[in-house]
Design a protein around this motif. Structure first.
Motif, PDB file in Angstrom:
ATOM      1  N   ARG A  28      61.287   7.745 -28.722  1.00  0.00           N
ATOM      2  CA  ARG A  28      60.374   8.705 -29.371  1.00  0.00           C
ATOM      3  C   ARG A  28      60.499   8.626 -30.893  1.00  0.00           C
ATOM      4  N   ASP A  29      61.733   8.537 -31.411  1.00  0.00           N
ATOM      5  CA  ASP A  29      61.947   8.451 -32.857  1.00  0.00           C
ATOM      6  C   ASP A  29      61.357   7.177 -33.450  1.00  0.00           C
ATOM      7  N   SER A  39      53.069   9.903 -26.115  1.00  0.00           N
ATOM      8  CA  SER A  39      51.766  10.102 -25.466  1.00  0.00           C
ATOM      9  C   SER A  39      50.824   8.925 -25.679  1.00  0.00           C
ATOM     10  N   HIS A  40      51.195   7.998 -26.552  1.00  0.00           N
ATOM     11  CA  HIS A  40      50.378   6.810 -26.800  1.00  0.00           C
ATOM     12  C   HIS A  40      50.956   5.555 -26.148  1.00  0.00           C
ATOM     13  N   VAL A  41      52.007   5.730 -25.342  1.00  0.00           N
ATOM     14  CA  VAL A  41      52.587   4.595 -24.607  1.00  0.00           C
ATOM     15  C   VAL A  41      51.646   4.241 -23.458  1.00  0.00           C
ATOM     16  N   PRO A  68      48.658  11.935 -17.928  1.00  0.00           N
ATOM     17  CA  PRO A  68      49.033  10.842 -17.022  1.00  0.00           C
ATOM     18  C   PRO A  68      50.142   9.995 -17.647  1.00  0.00           C
ATOM     19  N   ARG A  69      51.067   9.571 -16.820  1.00  0.00           N
ATOM     20  CA  ARG A  69      52.164   8.730 -17.295  1.00  0.00           C
ATOM     21  C   ARG A  69      51.671   7.299 -17.482  1.00  0.00           C
ATOM     22  N   PRO A  70      52.329   6.572 -18.394  1.00  0.00           N
ATOM     23  CA  PRO A  70      51.918   5.179 -18.607  1.00  0.00           C
ATOM     24  C   PRO A  70      52.268   4.303 -17.398  1.00  0.00           C
ATOM     25  N   ALA A  71      51.618   3.162 -17.322  1.00  0.00           N
ATOM     26  CA  ALA A  71      51.987   2.176 -16.302  1.00  0.00           C
ATOM     27  C   ALA A  71      53.470   1.861 -16.491  1.00  0.00           C
ATOM     28  N   GLU A  89      61.793  -0.380 -22.613  1.00  0.00           N
ATOM     29  CA  GLU A  89      60.936  -0.916 -23.665  1.00  0.00           C
ATOM     30  C   GLU A  89      59.522  -0.488 -23.360  1.00  0.00           C
ATOM     31  N   CYS A  90      58.691  -0.426 -24.390  1.00  0.00           N
ATOM     32  CA  CYS A  90      57.322   0.038 -24.137  1.00  0.00           C
ATOM     33  C   CYS A  90      56.325  -0.634 -25.061  1.00  0.00           C
ATOM     34  N   ILE A  91      55.072  -0.488 -24.680  1.00  0.00           N
ATOM     35  CA  ILE A  91      53.939  -0.882 -25.508  1.00  0.00           C
ATOM     36  C   ILE A  91      53.163   0.393 -25.777  1.00  0.00           C
ATOM     37  N   ALA A  92      52.902   0.654 -27.052  1.00  0.00           N
ATOM     38  CA  ALA A  92      52.180   1.872 -27.431  1.00  0.00           C
ATOM     39  C   ALA A  92      51.067   1.503 -28.408  1.00  0.00           C
ATOM     40  N   VAL A  93      50.049   2.318 -28.425  1.00  0.00           N
ATOM     41  CA  VAL A  93      48.948   2.159 -29.379  1.00  0.00           C
ATOM     42  C   VAL A  93      49.182   3.145 -30.526  1.00  0.00           C
ATOM     43  N   PRO A  94      48.618   2.861 -31.690  1.00  0.00           N
ATOM     44  CA  PRO A  94      48.776   3.782 -32.809  1.00  0.00           C
ATOM     45  C   PRO A  94      48.138   5.129 -32.520  1.00  0.00           C
ATOM     46  N   ALA A  95      48.707   6.176 -33.064  1.00  0.00           N
ATOM     47  CA  ALA A  95      48.129   7.510 -32.922  1.00  0.00           C
ATOM     48  C   ALA A  95      46.878   7.607 -33.801  1.00  0.00           C
ATOM     49  N   GLY A  96      45.913   8.372 -33.317  1.00  0.00           N
ATOM     50  CA  GLY A  96      44.699   8.649 -34.082  1.00  0.00           C
ATOM     51  C   GLY A  96      43.846   7.478 -34.238  1.00  0.00           C
TER      52      GLY A  96
END
Length: 96
Positions: A28-29, A39-41, A68-71, A89-96
């Motif tokens: 998260r950090d 929430s963007h993962v 909904p939880r990410p894949a 590990e995760c893949i996230a999109v930018p916020a906004g």
């Protein structure tokens, strides 16, 4: 992301709940500093040293990720760095 704190010490060594909480707090950090959030993962890959810890891991994971939880993929591995029992590990999109 591992269950480490700034001095590279393992938090809650051997305790799936404590390690998972630290892993996801670290994640998260990092996401926040990168301009994103949990929430963007869109996809997470979770590594467990023992699938017998899945229920404990999943209970904490569910608290951090709302619906909904990410894949997600969850894989048992032979060994993780520093003797950790969970890594994410995760893949996230930018916020906004």
């Amino acid at each position: 992301m591992e269950s480490l704190i700034g001095d590279k010490s393992l938090v809650g060594a051997g305790d799936i709940t404590k390690e998972t909480e630290q892993v996801l707090s670290n994640l998260r950090d990092v996401l926040t500093k990168a301009g994103s959030s949990l929430s963007h993962v869109v996809q997470a890959t979770c590594y467990l040293a023992d699938m017998g810890n899945y229920a404990g891991f999943n209970a904490v994971y569910s608290k951090f990720f709302g619906a909904p939880r990410p894949a997600r993929v969850c894989i048992q591995v032979g060994k993780l760095p520093l003797g950790a029992i969970v890594e994410v590990e995760c893949i996230a999109v930018p916020a906004g």
